[in-house]
Design a protein around this motif. Structure first.
Motif, PDB file in Angstrom:
ATOM      1  N   TRP A 109       0.832  -1.206   0.000  1.00 36.33           N
ATOM      2  CA  TRP A 109       0.000   0.000   0.000  1.00 36.33           C
ATOM      3  C   TRP A 109       0.866   1.255   0.000  1.00 36.33           C
ATOM      4  N   ALA A 110       1.917   1.229   0.817  1.00 36.82           N
ATOM      5  CA  ALA A 110       2.792   2.403   0.928  1.00 36.82           C
ATOM      6  C   ALA A 110       3.508   2.693  -0.391  1.00 36.82           C
ATOM      7  N   TYR A 111       4.000   1.659  -1.060  1.00 27.73           N
ATOM      8  CA  TYR A 111       4.618   1.850  -2.380  1.00 27.73           C
ATOM      9  C   TYR A 111       3.638   2.511  -3.342  1.00 27.73           C
ATOM     10  N   GLN A 113       1.092   4.384  -2.703  1.00 25.81           N
ATOM     11  CA  GLN A 113       0.861   5.786  -2.344  1.00 25.81           C
ATOM     12  C   GLN A 113       2.031   6.655  -2.742  1.00 25.81           C
ATOM     13  N   LYS A 114       3.244   6.140  -2.521  1.00 26.80           N
ATOM     14  CA  LYS A 114       4.441   6.941  -2.810  1.00 26.80           C
ATOM     15  C   LYS A 114       4.638   7.120  -4.306  1.00 26.80           C
TER      16      LYS A 114
END
Lengths: 360, 360, 360, 360
Positions: A109-111, A113-114
């Motif tokens: 998820w973080a990837y 978003q980034k």
């Protein structure tokens, strides 16, 4: 900058995704004329290799390394050493159904978003597969450090069960699939892990790495301290949530007179009669064994469903059916060794640059 | 390289010894047109300043900061900001007698071995005095981060006594000399420390720092991970022996389904219903509060004599009579806040470089 | 990153504006135990100092340097060396009228576009005043290089008039205000410059710097080549528009057999019978003298009005009435020497790191 | 550090030897979501490829590039992009006889002195073959810069013969094997080079590279100036001995009023009515075309024998029989373009980091 590189003088740049054609790294700054061939590296990769027993992922990767540059007639030339490992057992279909749903606790998820994009197959760049390149680089670092400096690691806690340090036996580490220095605890872990696997769950671990024969004087205070660089290196391993040196968090509860390692003279040498410092004072190695521990969280890829969201902004339950390690901490042992080797090799060169040859 | 610099784009270079004429730092890479004057920095320095109560060293340092460059008509210009703090209360005679004898557990011996020379007065470069420059840099980092991002810290363990997290009250932190969020425990610490001081001893501590309002997407996997950089930054603070993020070492004992922070949809936003990750997944900030803890060992400068050696290679007993903190961990709270601010500012700029403006 | 730092292991970070309270630098990575005091640095600063004759700016700056850290009892300690030079002769009123009008050919307009703000007084950060800190750092670099390595520079062209190389006499360089190795040409330059000053104009120059006694093996191919780093260092000096090594641009017109410097054996040593390479092959020093030349453009601060624009977007004519050098190239000689010293010191440490002690 | 990497935020690490199994590079820091496939890179590699006409080395290398990571479904992901080019036409026997004899003017002797070992086959790491990886990286840099920014290069001098700038025609550059913008001079060069080849000699060249559509504000004064980084990048190309920006060395002979580029208002824009600055003032791009020139020396690998030494310390005559470029400067044109692209991409990201989005 250090997006995908670490070290300054012994500098490693890694690349590759879990399900791409290959992974690899470039090791730059290695001193010339060190004997090096592929077997020197393969031997360490084989220790980390998945699929060797039922407690690690069943993905079958031979992890065969090729040296593409920087070595000539069996010796390093001082030019960059390119290491290449083909991926051979990608099964991307395992991941098709979760391409759109985010595993809670996972980098996915973080990837997204980034970067607004990701290679979701097998975790892409965030996969533990990337750590194979660290182990390969660590093999070269060991050459730089020389035979007099020994680095070894052990699993000292799996889930909530810790080893009994009184039973510590380094020989035992090679005899069980957990790198456990305590045979009795290893047997218990086997049962623990079988139960976890059946439950479709996972658990965390604590790893301890030790380096002995470390030259005195490595470390560049105050913002290139040896312990600071070690902490960064270990925290940078996948799934690590804590790092400590020597007495570590326990030092908070000690009093000054208990914590300070007394110094005595033996022959012409200064010796320490304790090692709460874990071999580092003021960011500089003291010649005592360096002791570093790190905690690995349980892998987030489990069969048990967890409340999550998907790429369309809907609430879903996610369970992960691919091939995974019930405890990624196990395979983190050789990775931690490799990171310690790389940090020490870097600081050996840094110290030599500023201060000339190091004391041993 | 990072001997005495940290950060890549928000880059801080510090200099100075405890008993030299001054200490200072250069902050490079700061965005232009941020309002900044000396009072903005002084306010944070005043929090760290020694001699404000009987639980910190009695050295009287006003720590008055001067901005020597990089600011014009009250705004940053994008050029390097030089900060300068005069040392005014050096009493080098306090240290004369220990110039030749090494304090066990102190950096002094290691510096001597590494460099073959050292400014031993007051610990020279290894003195906690250096951390004032970090706090000053952190004040500028906060400007870069903006008012929407709040960083605050607390002491959560002093010696073996921990706070009761159920009584956590941020307002309390400003009311006692320990940055303690639990009034009841603060009172007990007062007694603990008085007893320690009378005994001529010292003790360690655990500090927790939290950042809220952090943009999503900060961190540069896989070798510039936000948590890796935080671990390095915290471990680089004087006397720190352990660092953890979120659940930290406790994560090792968790199972996958307990550790993974579930995700839900609230409005159009993804929210997490737990924060074991401490605000970071795969090395990237998730928008949840970042929670980092670090352990500080007891200061090695104590009245109780410890077996040691001197520069002539003789065994001696060393006790330290100068002005010292019975618990250096207390003053480490504003230092930890500053380091977190600096790391976030650096990653904010790094993220903007690669991915454009960040999400909030 | 390298906004305001240069070098990797011998690392210099500079700060300060022309009309701020002070300028300075931090030299990090310097080896320990080198004898160093303020006089060692002052002697080189005095060579660059303005106002010493009618051919340089009449601004009176004593450029008195103070060492604030990193030196103890006359020796370097291996910790960062902070150098501080107060500005004493700022006359900001000289610049008031041009605050709003941009000098063509000057950095002022570009700074404003980039940062949206600038300290316009005296050119702020872009002033040649910044080069004093380079000269100070260079003095320390010379200590690192040792007495066996000599660096010296000369002005070889002023405006369109070149020296006659057949008359080159290094002793002459110290006898005229131009660092000119050819007495006859120096006399002509005097007349040339007097005419230029009367006309309110300025002119450019070419500087040649030579280092002899350079160890063999400095330089880190292929992206840290010694000549590449030298080119960057020289081009980074204010107003420089061209850099060449050895035969330089003239090499383009040579044939292979004329350009290649033949090698012969003398005693046990390899000697070169020519030096078109300027002491560098493949990015690595050969032990021959390193010869680097750079071209300085005429200063843009002149009395003759030039079509320009102002901050309100109007067309104006700009002439600059402040105190300026009719040929900034003259004072660039000690600056070029200093940059060469810094680059060599950095590479000396880099080479020692990777390959051990260097050959001389 | 920058042994084999260049750039800070757009960071390229290259590896490989002329006669090893492959060469390649890792491009780190590339923004995500840029369209990129192998054809985008191949098109630029094909321009540099050897063996395409009788004026370059007859080594036949298809230079087929493979992307091994960092691209997913045709777009960059923000993770490192590994590029891999197999070597297919190594004929190491060509070099067997000179393994022991050093070519004067070649890096071979210097590498041996520095490292005590070298891969001598085809020049090993110092071979111009390494520049293929720069061209590949440059193709990605062009994607970062976007279609609005055009970079193109030309050969403007070959041996002692210069083009006539009055006849400059960019279309002509693609029509002859020299990247010559002046058809008439191209014809003369053909005869010049045929004569040189028959004589077994070689010659040098001057290349000019131009970038138009450059955003205003790129460059990080004072030690990360755009022109300083460009000078380092160009001087780091094999065989380059000189670099200049804008008026370059000719600026030394100009007067202030002639050199300064006047500024006028056109519409709402500031325009410059000349470009002696070459698009850079104070180290910052002005929006004018960036113009950089560099001089390449004649290759040292020629048939004409030159006095030299061998590895046994004996005097010998060396002539080189392998396949070589009579003028390596020709193939340096696409390499120079690539280096300019990489430097600009790096500074674009650096500027965005500190100052937000750039002006165009």
């Amino acid at each position: 900058m250090s997006h995908n590189s670490f070290g300054h003088l012994f500098r490693v740049t890694t690349w590759g995704e879990s399900h791409g054609p290959a992974i690899g790294c470039v090791v730059d700054g290695c001193p010339p004329r060190l004997p090096l061939d592929e077997a020197d590296i393969q031997t360490w990769l084989d220790r980390r290799r998945p699929g060797q027993n039922r407690f690690t992922t069943q993905r079958q990767e031979p992890d065969t390394v090729r040296i593409l540059s920087g070595v000539f007639e069996g010796k390093t030339t001082g030019t960059p050493i390119a290491l290449h490992i083909d991926n051979v057992d990608q099964r991307s279909k395992d991941y098709a159904e979760i391409a759109e749903s985010y595993r809670p606790g996972h980098a996915q998820w973080a990837y997204q978003q980034k970067y607004g994009i990701q290679d979701y197959r097998g975790g892409g760049r965030s996969s533990a597969r990337e750590t194979a390149t660290r182990v390969a680089a660590g093999a070269i670092a060991r050459k730089v450090l020389g035979a007099g400096l020994a680095i070894r690691g052990a699993l000292i806690q799996l889930g909530s069960r810790r080893i009994d340090r009184a039973r510590w036996d380094w020989a035992e580490v090679e005899r069980n699939p957990f790198w456990c220095p305590d045979a009795k605890t290893a047997a218990l872990w086997e049962a623990d892990l079988d139960a976890l696997r059946k439950a479709g769950s996972s658990t965390g671990a604590v790893i301890e790495i030790e380096a002995s024969g470390v030259p005195i004087g490595l470390g560049a205070p105050v913002h290139g301290k040896l312990d600071a660089d070690l902490a960064g290196a270990m925290m940078g391993i996948n799934a690590v949530k804590g790092v400590e040196i020597g007495a570590g968090f326990a030092a908070a509860a000690l009093r000054g007179e208990t914590n300070a390692d007394p110094m005595r003279i033996q022959g012409n040498q200064v010796v320490f009669t304790a090692n709460n410092a874990g071999g580092i004072l003021g960011g500089i190695s003291t010649g005592q064994p360096i002791v570093v521990r790190f905690a690995v969280k349980p892998t987030s890829s489990i069969l048990i469903p967890i409340p999550s969201v998907n790429a369309r902004g809907e609430e879903v339950e996610v369970s992960t059916k691919g091939r995974h390690d019930p405890c990624v901490g196990i395979r983190a042992v050789p990775v931690g060794e490799a990171m310690l080797a790389c940090v020490l090799a870097d600081h050996l060169l840094r110290h030599r640059a500023q201060c000339g040859e190091e004391k041993t």
